[in-house]
Design an enzyme around this catalytic site. Structure first.
Site, PDB file in Angstrom:
ATOM      1  N   GLY A   1       0.806  -1.210   0.000  1.00 13.17           N
ATOM      2  CA  GLY A   1       0.000   0.000   0.000  1.00 13.17           C
ATOM      3  C   GLY A   1       0.842   1.265   0.000  1.00 13.17           C
ATOM      4  O   GLY A   1       0.310   2.377   0.000  1.00 13.17           O
ATOM      5  N   ASP A   2       2.171   1.097   0.014  1.00  8.94           N
ATOM      6  CA  ASP A   2       3.048   2.272  -0.005  1.00  8.94           C
ATOM      7  C   ASP A   2       4.228   1.967  -0.933  1.00  8.94           C
ATOM      8  O   ASP A   2       4.021   1.481  -2.032  1.00  8.94           O
ATOM      9  CB  ASP A   2       3.469   2.604   1.437  1.00  8.94           C
ATOM     10  CG  ASP A   2       3.943   4.036   1.602  1.00  8.94           C
ATOM     11  OD1 ASP A   2       4.201   4.706   0.576  1.00  8.94           O
ATOM     12  OD2 ASP A   2       4.076   4.495   2.746  1.00  8.94           O
ATOM     13  N   ASP A   3       5.454   2.202  -0.513  1.00  7.59           N
ATOM     14  CA  ASP A   3       6.599   1.944  -1.382  1.00  7.59           C
ATOM     15  C   ASP A   3       6.925   0.453  -1.405  1.00  7.59           C
ATOM     16  O   ASP A   3       6.930  -0.197  -0.360  1.00  7.59           O
ATOM     17  CB  ASP A   3       7.837   2.695  -0.872  1.00  7.59           C
ATOM     18  CG  ASP A   3       7.606   4.189  -0.809  1.00  7.59           C
ATOM     19  OD1 ASP A   3       7.160   4.759  -1.810  1.00  7.59           O
ATOM     20  OD2 ASP A   3       7.877   4.776   0.260  1.00  7.59           O
TER      21      ASP A   3
END
Ligand SMILES: *[C@@H]1O[C@H](CO)[C@@H](O)[C@H](O)[C@H]1NC(C)=O
Length: 96
Positions: free
Chosen positions: A66-68
């Site tokens: 959901g991010d990097d």
């Protein structure tokens, strides 16, 4: 933290509430063959974050985050600048 010669291979890591793999102040690291799975709508679930680390090889991993998926770091804002240890000699290849 403060480790030399780390290998993390061939694991499936699921639903960490935050960053999955986060070596700090460490060197000679191999991270390969991982499947990292986080729901795409959950924040801060970075996959692999080498942080003030040297000689890192990250390869042949599958990451849903959901991010990097991967973020190279050198500490956190002013604290990282004060500590002054960069990340160096990082190889990243064959990430899906
Ligand atoms: C990880 O899996 C690959 C592919 O099956 C294999 O070649 C390699 O030896 C494994 N690594 C370890 C540390 O077991």
């Amino acid at each position: 933290m403060y480790s030399d010669q780390i290998q993390i291979s061939n694991l499936t890591l699921i639903n960490s509430p935050s960053w999955f793999v986060h070596p700090v102040y460490s060197s000679n690291i191999i991270v390969n063959g991982l499947t990292i799975l986080a729901p795409l709508n959950v924040p801060n679930t970075d996959g692999i974050n080498p942080d003030s680390c040297t000689n890192v090889r990250i390869e042949d991993n599958y990451i849903e985050s959901g991010d990097d998926c991967i973020a190279i770091k050198s500490g956190w804002d002013q604290y990282g600048i004060k500590f002054g240890k960069p990340s160096e000699h990082i190889i990243i290849r064959r990430i899906k």
